[in-house]
Design an enzyme around this catalytic site. Structure first.
Site, PDB file in Angstrom:
ATOM      1  N   HIS A  72     103.263  16.655  35.812  1.00 45.43           N
ATOM      2  CA  HIS A  72     104.118  17.288  34.799  1.00 45.43           C
ATOM      3  C   HIS A  72     105.202  16.306  34.366  1.00 45.43           C
ATOM      4  O   HIS A  72     105.901  15.750  35.212  1.00 45.43           O
ATOM      5  CB  HIS A  72     104.784  18.544  35.367  1.00 45.43           C
ATOM      6  CG  HIS A  72     103.891  19.744  35.376  1.00 45.43           C
ATOM      7  ND1 HIS A  72     104.352  21.026  35.521  1.00 45.43           N
ATOM      8  CD2 HIS A  72     102.549  19.849  35.220  1.00 45.43           C
ATOM      9  CE1 HIS A  72     103.340  21.867  35.473  1.00 45.43           C
ATOM     10  NE2 HIS A  72     102.229  21.178  35.301  1.00 45.43           N
ATOM     11  N   TYR A 200     112.238  27.805  34.376  1.00 45.14           N
ATOM     12  CA  TYR A 200     113.304  28.347  35.231  1.00 45.14           C
ATOM     13  C   TYR A 200     114.216  29.171  34.320  1.00 45.14           C
ATOM     14  O   TYR A 200     114.786  28.611  33.377  1.00 45.14           O
ATOM     15  CB  TYR A 200     114.135  27.222  35.838  1.00 45.14           C
ATOM     16  CG  TYR A 200     113.448  26.451  36.939  1.00 45.14           C
ATOM     17  CD1 TYR A 200     113.685  26.762  38.275  1.00 45.14           C
ATOM     18  CD2 TYR A 200     112.578  25.395  36.655  1.00 45.14           C
ATOM     19  CE1 TYR A 200     113.073  26.060  39.301  1.00 45.14           C
ATOM     20  CE2 TYR A 200     111.956  24.678  37.676  1.00 45.14           C
ATOM     21  CZ  TYR A 200     112.206  25.019  38.998  1.00 45.14           C
ATOM     22  OH  TYR A 200     111.601  24.325  39.999  1.00 45.14           O
ATOM     23  N   PRO A 292     114.353  27.514  47.558  1.00 41.59           N
ATOM     24  CA  PRO A 292     113.258  26.836  46.857  1.00 41.59           C
ATOM     25  C   PRO A 292     113.551  26.458  45.402  1.00 41.59           C
ATOM     26  O   PRO A 292     112.714  25.838  44.742  1.00 41.59           O
ATOM     27  CB  PRO A 292     112.099  27.847  46.921  1.00 41.59           C
ATOM     28  CG  PRO A 292     112.729  29.157  47.208  1.00 41.59           C
ATOM     29  CD  PRO A 292     114.013  28.904  47.916  1.00 41.59           C
ATOM     30  N   LYS A 296     112.348  21.498  46.794  1.00 41.37           N
ATOM     31  CA  LYS A 296     112.618  20.357  47.677  1.00 41.37           C
ATOM     32  C   LYS A 296     112.091  20.494  49.111  1.00 41.37           C
ATOM     33  O   LYS A 296     112.040  19.506  49.840  1.00 41.37           O
ATOM     34  CB  LYS A 296     114.142  20.109  47.767  1.00 41.37           C
ATOM     35  CG  LYS A 296     114.739  19.600  46.497  1.00 41.37           C
ATOM     36  CD  LYS A 296     114.289  18.180  46.214  1.00 41.37           C
ATOM     37  CE  LYS A 296     114.634  17.717  44.824  1.00 41.37           C
ATOM     38  NZ  LYS A 296     113.522  17.191  44.046  1.00 41.37           N
ATOM     39  N   TYR A 383     115.397  16.104  40.347  1.00 44.81           N
ATOM     40  CA  TYR A 383     114.197  16.944  40.404  1.00 44.81           C
ATOM     41  C   TYR A 383     112.954  16.125  40.754  1.00 44.81           C
ATOM     42  O   TYR A 383     112.145  16.545  41.574  1.00 44.81           O
ATOM     43  CB  TYR A 383     114.004  17.683  39.065  1.00 44.81           C
ATOM     44  CG  TYR A 383     113.027  18.828  39.176  1.00 44.81           C
ATOM     45  CD1 TYR A 383     113.458  20.118  39.488  1.00 44.81           C
ATOM     46  CD2 TYR A 383     111.658  18.622  39.000  1.00 44.81           C
ATOM     47  CE1 TYR A 383     112.569  21.168  39.615  1.00 44.81           C
ATOM     48  CE2 TYR A 383     110.760  19.671  39.129  1.00 44.81           C
ATOM     49  CZ  TYR A 383     111.219  20.940  39.429  1.00 44.81           C
ATOM     50  OH  TYR A 383     110.332  21.977  39.563  1.00 44.81           O
TER      51      TYR A 383
END
Ligand SMILES: Cc1cc2nc3c(=O)[nH]c(=O)nc-3n(C[C@H](O)[C@H](O)[C@H](O)COP(=O)(O)OP(=O)(O)OC[C@H]3O[C@@H](n4cnc5c(N)ncnc54)[C@H](O)[C@@H]3O)c2cc1C
Length: 388
Positions: A72, A200, A292, A296, A383
């Site tokens: 991604h 998100y 979560p 990570k 990220y």
């Protein structure tokens, strides 16, 4: 029995460490409490940092991930039902890989089988002895018979509820924790993911996440109070709630269907220091837990394995620097990932004990993120994973 490194726990961190050490000519035995089927049935993480991808390749278990995983280039953040994209590739030149923890673990078990790696399932009553001496050993019971495993080092890869962390005396161990006043209700459904990348969503009703495992398997979550029980949530109620919290365009196009797994996970941040006591090392969830939100947990377990693997190889070449400083080295990265996971959780969730001012702060921060390339770069850098 004797081996060089006794590994407690056959989850991803224990298996990966065993696989890497075996390839470097270091002999290990993995002691796992559960059956292999049980370990493989746990639905957990799904997003791999690029450092994790490279570690799995280095361990010789990257082929199926490279063939079936989904790189991604970015992710979507949403606020007030409207989304914007964080383009990792453009911002920091890196990607993440969507490939489930279950698949990573399956690949590791197969690789261990091919190399005749010793993974003993169904062990009970594991006790670590003499970790603060030069001659540690581990005892355990298997099928009613007590066994003893002598070793040079013990790797505690036995997750949050394992015995390894509890072996370190209270006078040595310091624990840092934060428990969040909510959990994530997650479902797995055999439906086409609503988006090619994760979404998100911050919403006044609470956080939501649209994730996936592959082109026909979706993973969705909504924030719920800790008092909620899975049985309270029918599939229809879940889909209705999810649709309310995600951008309108996604809500209109989402494919719904029966859930094949549904569970509620509490959210917590936790770090134990130090991660080494004598000849015992803590690795992965045995030493730290993250909420979560930043994806990570598994990735941190892999970065611990990276440091410990290199330290042990150096130690068998006569250089103790890595094993001596494992705890400081691993913790420096652990705390940065803890910070990122905590800040993403704070940014995106509805906190029952906070008021309208904090809600406006979240919106302002998301607005800033949407329009500032500098802010986006920081999020993207964390990220995709900080360097080892
Ligand atoms: C419900 C849930 C959902 C999650 N979702 C995500 C997510 O979406 N994204 C993310 O990044 N992370 C997620 N995580 C975190 C991620 O799964 C963990 O960080 C990762 O599994 C850590 O790997 P580990 O090998 O250190 O520990 P574990 O996977 O916990 O493995 C430890 C192993 O040790 C074994 N064990 C325990 N005690 C003993 C003992 N006494 N003797 C022998 N064996 C023992 C256990 O059976 C287990 O197999 C989730 C975790 C949970 C619990």
């Amino acid at each position: 029995m004797r081996c060089q490194v006794a590994i407690i726990g056959g989850g991803p961190s224990g298996l990966l460490l065993s696989q890497l050490l075996h390839r470097a000519g270091i002999d290990t035995v993995v002691l796992e409490r559960q059956s292999r089927d049980y370990v493989l049935s746990r639905i957990r993480a799904g997003v791999l940092e690029w450092g994790t991808v490279e570690m799995l390749r280095e361990a010789g278990v990257g082929a199926r991930m490279d063939a079936e995983g989904f790189p991604h280039d970015g992710t979507y953040l949403a606020c007030r039902n409207e989304g914007f994209r964080i383009d990792f590739k453009d911002l920091v030149g890196k990607q993440v890989m969507v490939y489930g923890q279950t698949e990573v673990t399956r690949d590791l078990y197969e690789a261990r089988d091919q190399m005749d790696g010793k993974v003993i399932h169904g062990v009970e009553g594991v006790v670590i002895h003499g970790a603060d001496t030069d001659a540690p050993h581990v005892t355990y019971t298997l099928d009613g018979t007590e066994h003893r495993l002598d070793c040079d080092w013990v790797a505690g890869c036995d997750g949050f509820h394992g015995v390894s962390r509890q072996t370190i005396p209270d006078t040595v161990l310091k624990e840092f924790k934060r428990v969040y006043p909510f959990g994530w209700l997650g479902i797995l459904s055999e439906t086409k993911p609503v988006s090619e990348e994760l979404i998100y969503a911050q919403h006044s009703r609470g956080f939501a996440l649209c994730s996936m495992r592959n082109a026909h398997l979706s993973r969705y979550y909504v924030q719920v109070p800790l008092t909620d029980k899975v049985e309270q949530w029918s599939d229809d109620a879940f889909w209705d709630e999810l649709k309310r919290r995600i951008p309108a365009e996604a809500a209109e196009s989402i494919e719904t269907g029966p859930s094949i797994e549904k569970s509620i996970a509490p959210l917590r941040s936790f770090v134990a220091e130090p991660m080494k006591w004598g000849r015992l090392f803590l690795v992965g969830d045995a030493a730290h837990i993250v909420p979560p939100t930043g994806a990570k947990g598994l990735n941190l377990a892999v970065s611990d394995v990276h440091y410990l693997y290199h330290a042990l190889v150096q130690a068998y070449q006569g250089d103790d620097h890595g094993v001596t400083h494992y705890s400081e080295q691993a913790l420096a990265r652990v705390w940065k990932s803890e910070r990122f996971s905590w800040s993403m959780t704070g940014l995106l969730h509805r906190f029952p004990d906070r008021g309208d001012f904090e809600a406006r702060m979240q919106e302002a921060e998301l607005d800033y993120l949407q329009h500032s390339r500098v802010a986006q770069m920081s999020l993207a850098e964390n990220y995709v994973g900080l360097p080892y």
